[in-house]
Scaffold this motif. Structure first.
Motif, mmCIF file in Angstrom:
data_model
loop_
_atom_site.group_PDB
_atom_site.id
_atom_site.type_symbol
_atom_site.label_atom_id
_atom_site.label_comp_id
_atom_site.label_asym_id
_atom_site.label_seq_id
_atom_site.Cartn_x
_atom_site.Cartn_y
_atom_site.Cartn_z
ATOM 1 N N ARG A 64 0.836 -1.216 0.000
ATOM 2 C CA ARG A 64 0.000 0.000 0.000
ATOM 3 C C ARG A 64 0.866 1.259 0.000
ATOM 4 N NH1 ARG A 64 -4.316 -0.477 4.267
ATOM 5 N NH2 ARG A 64 -5.179 -1.969 2.787
ATOM 6 N N CYS A 65 0.499 2.184 -0.852
ATOM 7 C CA CYS A 65 1.238 3.438 -1.045
ATOM 8 C C CYS A 65 1.307 4.263 0.241
ATOM 9 C CB CYS A 65 0.533 4.242 -2.134
ATOM 10 S SG CYS A 65 1.239 5.858 -2.444
ATOM 11 N N CYS A 66 2.450 4.940 0.448
ATOM 12 C CA CYS A 66 2.630 5.769 1.648
ATOM 13 C C CYS A 66 1.981 7.134 1.496
ATOM 14 C CB CYS A 66 4.113 5.940 1.959
ATOM 15 S SG CYS A 66 5.002 7.004 0.789
ATOM 16 N N GLY A 67 1.584 7.486 0.271
ATOM 17 C CA GLY A 67 0.885 8.757 0.067
ATOM 18 C C GLY A 67 1.763 9.890 -0.419
ATOM 19 N N PHE A 68 3.036 9.606 -0.700
ATOM 20 C CA PHE A 68 3.899 10.703 -1.162
ATOM 21 C C PHE A 68 3.461 11.168 -2.565
ATOM 22 C CE2 PHE A 68 7.715 12.001 -3.592
ATOM 23 C CZ PHE A 68 7.879 13.237 -3.001
ATOM 24 N N GLY A 69 3.760 10.366 -3.558
ATOM 25 C CA GLY A 69 3.248 10.656 -4.903
ATOM 26 C C GLY A 69 3.739 11.941 -5.545
ATOM 27 N N GLY A 70 4.949 12.397 -5.217
ATOM 28 C CA GLY A 70 5.490 13.590 -5.875
ATOM 29 C C GLY A 70 4.673 14.820 -5.549
ATOM 30 N N THR A 71 4.262 15.566 -6.570
ATOM 31 C CA THR A 71 3.510 16.797 -6.302
ATOM 32 C C THR A 71 2.130 16.503 -5.708
ATOM 33 O OG1 THR A 71 2.908 16.824 -8.646
ATOM 34 C CG2 THR A 71 4.652 18.318 -7.955
ATOM 35 N N PHE A 72 1.707 15.234 -5.759
ATOM 36 C CA PHE A 72 0.479 14.837 -5.069
ATOM 37 C C PHE A 72 0.552 15.210 -3.584
ATOM 38 C CE2 PHE A 72 -1.711 11.523 -2.537
ATOM 39 C CZ PHE A 72 -3.008 11.664 -3.006
ATOM 40 N N SER A 73 1.773 15.122 -3.011
ATOM 41 C CA SER A 73 1.944 15.370 -1.578
ATOM 42 C C SER A 73 1.636 16.812 -1.183
ATOM 43 C CB SER A 73 3.370 15.014 -1.148
ATOM 44 O OG SER A 73 4.295 15.875 -1.796
ATOM 45 N N VAL A 74 1.695 17.717 -2.146
ATOM 46 C CA VAL A 74 1.325 19.111 -1.839
ATOM 47 C C VAL A 74 0.015 19.529 -2.522
ATOM 48 C CG1 VAL A 74 3.557 20.021 -1.165
ATOM 49 C CG2 VAL A 74 3.009 19.886 -3.584
ATOM 50 N N LYS A 75 -0.233 19.012 -3.718
ATOM 51 C CA LYS A 75 -1.492 19.348 -4.403
ATOM 52 C C LYS A 75 -2.678 18.760 -3.650
ATOM 53 C CE LYS A 75 -2.077 19.638 -9.022
ATOM 54 N NZ LYS A 75 -1.778 20.791 -9.849
ATOM 55 N N ASN A 76 -2.500 17.555 -3.130
ATOM 56 C CA ASN A 76 -3.539 16.906 -2.337
ATOM 57 C C ASN A 76 -2.972 16.611 -0.947
ATOM 58 O OD1 ASN A 76 -6.126 16.087 -3.982
ATOM 59 N ND2 ASN A 76 -4.409 15.884 -5.377
ATOM 60 N N ALA A 77 -2.458 17.655 -0.305
ATOM 61 C CA ALA A 77 -1.701 17.477 0.943
ATOM 62 C C ALA A 77 -2.509 16.752 2.013
ATOM 63 C CB ALA A 77 -1.237 18.833 1.462
ATOM 64 N N GLU A 78 -3.789 17.039 2.099
ATOM 65 C CA GLU A 78 -4.598 16.450 3.175
ATOM 66 C C GLU A 78 -4.792 14.949 2.944
ATOM 67 O OE1 GLU A 78 -5.455 19.107 1.395
ATOM 68 O OE2 GLU A 78 -5.536 20.803 2.803
ATOM 69 N N VAL A 79 -5.129 14.575 1.714
ATOM 70 C CA VAL A 79 -5.320 13.156 1.408
ATOM 71 C C VAL A 79 -3.986 12.425 1.530
ATOM 72 C CG1 VAL A 79 -6.076 11.485 -0.319
ATOM 73 C CG2 VAL A 79 -7.273 13.663 -0.104
ATOM 74 N N SER A 80 -2.924 13.052 1.046
ATOM 75 C CA SER A 80 -1.584 12.477 1.149
ATOM 76 C C SER A 80 -1.244 12.212 2.615
ATOM 77 C CB SER A 80 -0.578 13.447 0.519
ATOM 78 O OG SER A 80 0.733 13.143 0.898
ATOM 79 N N SER A 81 -1.593 13.154 3.482
ATOM 80 C CA SER A 81 -1.303 13.000 4.912
ATOM 81 C C SER A 81 -2.132 11.886 5.530
ATOM 82 C CB SER A 81 -1.574 14.315 5.649
ATOM 83 O OG SER A 81 -0.731 15.328 5.146
ATOM 84 N N ALA A 82 -3.375 11.754 5.085
ATOM 85 C CA ALA A 82 -4.225 10.677 5.607
ATOM 86 C C ALA A 82 -3.628 9.321 5.223
ATOM 87 C CB ALA A 82 -5.643 10.807 5.056
ATOM 88 N N MET A 83 -3.122 9.222 4.007
ATOM 89 C CA MET A 83 -2.490 7.968 3.561
ATOM 90 C C MET A 83 -1.225 7.699 4.372
ATOM 91 S SD MET A 83 -3.079 8.735 -0.486
ATOM 92 C CE MET A 83 -2.192 7.369 -1.226
ATOM 93 N N MET A 84 -0.495 8.773 4.634
ATOM 94 C CA MET A 84 0.747 8.676 5.405
ATOM 95 C C MET A 84 0.462 8.179 6.824
ATOM 96 S SD MET A 84 3.291 11.833 6.222
ATOM 97 C CE MET A 84 2.146 12.628 7.347
ATOM 98 N N THR A 85 -0.583 8.708 7.436
ATOM 99 C CA THR A 85 -0.939 8.299 8.793
ATOM 100 C C THR A 85 -1.214 6.801 8.841
ATOM 101 O OG1 THR A 85 -1.855 10.474 9.206
ATOM 102 C CG2 THR A 85 -2.548 8.728 10.688
ATOM 103 N N ALA A 86 -1.943 6.313 7.832
ATOM 104 C CA ALA A 86 -2.249 4.881 7.791
ATOM 105 C C ALA A 86 -0.965 4.067 7.646
ATOM 106 C CB ALA A 86 -3.202 4.583 6.633
ATOM 107 N N LYS A 87 -0.082 4.532 6.771
ATOM 108 C CA LYS A 87 1.185 3.810 6.560
ATOM 109 C C LYS A 87 2.035 3.830 7.826
ATOM 110 C CE LYS A 87 2.705 2.016 3.478
ATOM 111 N NZ LYS A 87 2.746 0.554 3.233
ATOM 112 N N LEU A 88 2.080 4.990 8.501
ATOM 113 C CA LEU A 88 2.904 5.097 9.704
ATOM 114 C C LEU A 88 2.429 4.153 10.801
ATOM 115 C CD1 LEU A 88 3.697 8.902 10.038
ATOM 116 C CD2 LEU A 88 5.312 7.035 9.680
ATOM 117 N N GLN A 89 1.124 3.943 10.870
ATOM 118 C CA GLN A 89 0.604 3.000 11.868
ATOM 119 C C GLN A 89 1.207 1.617 11.637
ATOM 120 O OE1 GLN A 89 -3.639 3.338 11.538
ATOM 121 N NE2 GLN A 89 -3.696 5.228 12.729
ATOM 122 N N ASP A 90 1.210 1.193 10.374
ATOM 123 C CA ASP A 90 1.787 -0.119 10.053
ATOM 124 C C ASP A 90 3.288 -0.138 10.320
ATOM 125 O OD1 ASP A 90 -0.590 -1.300 9.268
ATOM 126 O OD2 ASP A 90 -0.388 -0.640 7.178
#
Lengths: 249, 483
Positions: A172-198
């Motif tokens: 499962r993707c960590c949510g970085f995704g290049g400019t996705f991490s700033v263009k969709n910063a909130e969704v990227s962060s939500a994905m990151m939170t899920a990854k960090l839990q694992d």
């Protein structure tokens, strides 16, 4: 064997310790490493953000620069995937037959770092020492575009002192995704939170990967949260020995 | 509760539309749970199929072949369907399709209509249009009933009420069906829906359906479903109107062998879906006696005309891509502002809108590739996303207001910088100086201004190192630095 290091723009600027580790590792394995100072960027950021024209020029520059290289090593799975996956379409669109020929000839000599070590050098035990509990994050481009498979695990398993902690939801993707991490910063962060839990559930001291971009994202969040974990590029683990332990920030 | 808007012309851009969802703990829990269940089932059933990759290849080949020969196959379908007693209509766009459906319903003197399995009708905003013209549309798919009664919108193309859990369904049914004592036991809920539906099946003589496949060879239509409500809807009424996108055609009856295998496994993680209805035109004494097919273009020919994006139309609406998508997992479907959410929606919606709306959707992806990996017809969604990003960027970069847009400015500058290694070295030095001002004593940046705050809102950033790699290399080569 001679190999040319394509360090990538962000490793060059922000993670030079990864580049130094690649040089140390490859030289220890008997490879003559060269670095062509005319290199800059593969164009991934531009291509993936829709700046196709700009990506064309960078792709052209890359192919010309390495046309005569014996092997090109790329310590970033997403940049390696950009070149392998996206350059063919860019080359076709450019319609420059000569350049296309140069690229097709170059393509089989392009390697992501773990591919080069395992497939070309045929080495799985690189003689590294890293006495820590480590979990491996499979960056999406390494996992899917490059199909790195178990190469990174084979390398890690042979590191003396290293205890490998398996990571849940590895694909499962960590949510970085290049400019996705700033263009969709909130969704990227939500994905990151899920990854960090694992990642944190592994109880590892270090999270490693073959791509510093994912690690910049996850490591940035770890630092923000005072997490008992840090990130380190796989090259730094492989370069690490008893005499010269990894430089870890 | 904020009502979702599934009209790409009215919907907020994806990053903004996602915000209320990210704050909705219940919805996110429902979406994560439901997609985990489906992806788990799918993975098990795909693993037992040793020729899965060959099946995917075959399914992809069928769909690619159809798209390359769409005109002749549609004409063949029209001819065979007509010969079997059906009436085929061609609709160039949503407005025309709505008018055709309304005209048929007027001819039938229908004031009510029952509906099953048609996303295409939501694409053309059929229900509100019919309501304006005095025709009440009743959804009969269990999930669609939940949404219609709950004044909600679908968030998934196979499991439209995926974001709603059992106790929420109980609440909606109890309130709207007048059943205050209803329990949230699944059997009790289905029984309530059954009572509600049975009356409609027996009294409303006109129905609208979608189609999973149109079979050119026979002029037949195939609909797959899990509940049997579709079967009721397809067999009991006097008149049936099937609304289908023009890309739904497959060449031969035997192609169903491939398509049904990949569809059921990918969509619901079943070897075979419980109900597969197939019918060809009209059969005396059996099923609807008047049968219309409305073939909807609505932007599809445009997509067909773009060689690199054409593969979008191979889609068989299994939703495996959204179940696998880590972005969808966080946001669910409503944030996509379209009846087609998830990765396939992110490429289909803006193209159906002729790239005039929904431009934020191609960027609503981390390009992780999970969608492509599971797609049963091998649509390279990341590739199409990137192509569409280029189209959006080409549109936007000429706009005056984008000139100082930090992302555009940054990328334009970066391309100048990357064009030349000397410039790149200078930019690295400038960046190091620039970053220093924001870097704390521990070497980390906690807060950046302007667009950089989009990063530092949740992540620290390590400050620039004292020496770039190329500086180290240059020093090492000249012997100034120890190797």
């Amino acid at each position: 064997m001679r190999a040319s290091l394509f360090i990538t723009c962000y490793n060059d600027t922000l993670f030079p310790e990864t580049g130094r580790a690649v040089v140390t590792l490859l030289e220890r394995l008997g490879v003559a490493v060269e670095f062509r100072p005319a290199q800059t960027c593969c164009g991934q950021m531009h291509a993936n953000t829709g700046f196709r024209g700009e990506a064309f020029s960078l792709a052209k520059k890359f192919v010309r620069l390495y046309a005569d290289a014996e092997a090109v090593i790329i310590p970033s799975s997403s940049c390696a995937a950009m070149i392998r996956d996206q350059y063919p379409a860019l080359m076709e669109e450019l319609g420059n037959e000569e350049l296309r020929g140069e690229f097709s000839a170059l393509l089989p000599r392009l390697y992501e770092l773990s591919e080069f070590v395992v497939d070309v050098l045929g080495v799985e035990d690189v003689g590294a020492y890293f006495p820590h509990r480590v979990t491996y994050h499979a960056s999406c481009h390494g996992l899917r575009a490059l199909a790195l498979g178990d190469r990174p695990f084979r390398l890690l398993k042979n590191v003396e002192g290293l205890e490998l902690a398996p990571l849940e939801n590895l694909d499962r993707c960590c949510g970085f995704g290049g400019t996705f991490s700033v263009k969709n910063a909130e969704v990227s962060s939500a994905m990151m939170t899920a990854k960090l839990q694992d990642v944190q559930a592994t109880g590892a001291e270090f999270c490693t990967a073959l791509d510093n971009s994912c690690l910049m994202h996850l490591g940035g969040a770890m630092h923000r949260e005072f997490a008992a974990m840090r990130t380190v590029h796989l090259a730094q683990i492989l370069a690490s020995t008893r005499e010269h332990p990894a430089e870890v920030m | 509760m904020i009502l979702p808007v599934l009209d790409p012309k009215l919907a907020l851009p994806f990053p903004k539309a996602a915000l209320p969802v990210l704050r909705n703990a219940q919805l996110r829990k429902n979406v994560a749970h439901a997609t985990d269940v489906i992806t788990g089932k799918r993975a098990r059933l795909v693993a037992e199929k040793h020729d899965w990759q060959a099946l995917r290849e075959a399914a992809s080949a069928v769909r690619t072949h159809v798209l390359e020969n769409l005109g002749p196959y549609l004409e063949q379908f029209e001819e065979r369907c007509t010969a079997a007693g059906g009436v085929v209509h061609w609709a160039a766009d949503a407005a025309e399709a709505r008018e055709i459906v309304l005209a048929i319903l007027r001819e039938e003197q229908a004031s009510e209509v029952i509906k099953i399995k048609t996303m295409t009708s939501a694409e053309i905003q059929l229900n509100p249009f019919l309501a304006q013209h005095g025709v009440e549309a009743h959804e009969t798919d269990l999930a669609e009933i939940i949404l219609q009664l709950g004044h909600d919108e679908p968030s998934h193309i196979v499991v439209p009420a995926l974001h709603v859990n059992r106790s929420q369904v109980r609440e909606i049914f109890a309130r709207t069906m007048g059943l205050p004592d209803l329990s949230d036991d699944p059997q009790a809920l289905t029984a309530a829906a059954r009572n509600y539906l049975r009356k409609m099946f027996l009294t409303v003589p006109t129905a609208i359906s979608g189609a999973n496949f149109l079979i050119a060879e026979t002029g037949g239509v195939a609909v797959v479903e899990s509940e049997g409500n579709g079967r009721m809807c397809l067999t009991l009424p006097r008149t049936m109107v099937t609304l289908a996108g023009i890309e739904k055609v497959i060449p031969r009856y035997r192609d169903l062998e491939i398509m049904l295998q990949v569809l059921a496994r990918s969509a619901t993680g079943e070897r075979m879906n419980p109900y597969t209805s197939l019918w060809t035109g009209v059969t005396s004494g059996d099923g609807p006696q008047r049968f219309h097919v409305v073939l909807l273009d609505n932007g599809r020919s445009d997509i067909l005309g773009h060689e690199r994006e054409r593969q979008t139309l191979k889609c068989i609406r299994c939703a495996a891509c959204m179940n696998a998508c880590p972005v969808y997992r966080q946001t669910g479907g409503h944030a996509y502002g379209s009846v087609y959410p998830g990765p396939i929606g992110a490429i289909l919606t803006p193209q159906l809108m002729k790239m005039e709306y929904a431009q934020s959707l191609p960027f609503a992806s981390s390009l992780c590739g999970a969608c492509y990996e599971v797609c049963p017809v091998k649509i390279n969604i990341p590739e199409v996303l990137i192509n569409l990003r280029a189209k959006v960027t080409d549109q936007e970069r000429e706009e005056e207001r984008r000139f100082f847009d930090p992302l555009y400015l940054g990328l334009r500058m970066a391309s100048k910088v990357f064009a030349n290694a000397g410039r790149f070295r200078a930019a690295q030095r400038m960046m190091r100086i620039g970053m220093k001002a924001f870097t704390g004593k521990d070497g980390w940046i906690r807060s950046l201004p302007g667009y950089g705050a989009r990063w530092t809102m949740t992540r620290d950033l390590r400050g620039a190192p004292e020496q770039t790699f190329r500086e180290w290399w240059a020093g090492r080569a000249s012997g100034k630095v120890k190797a």
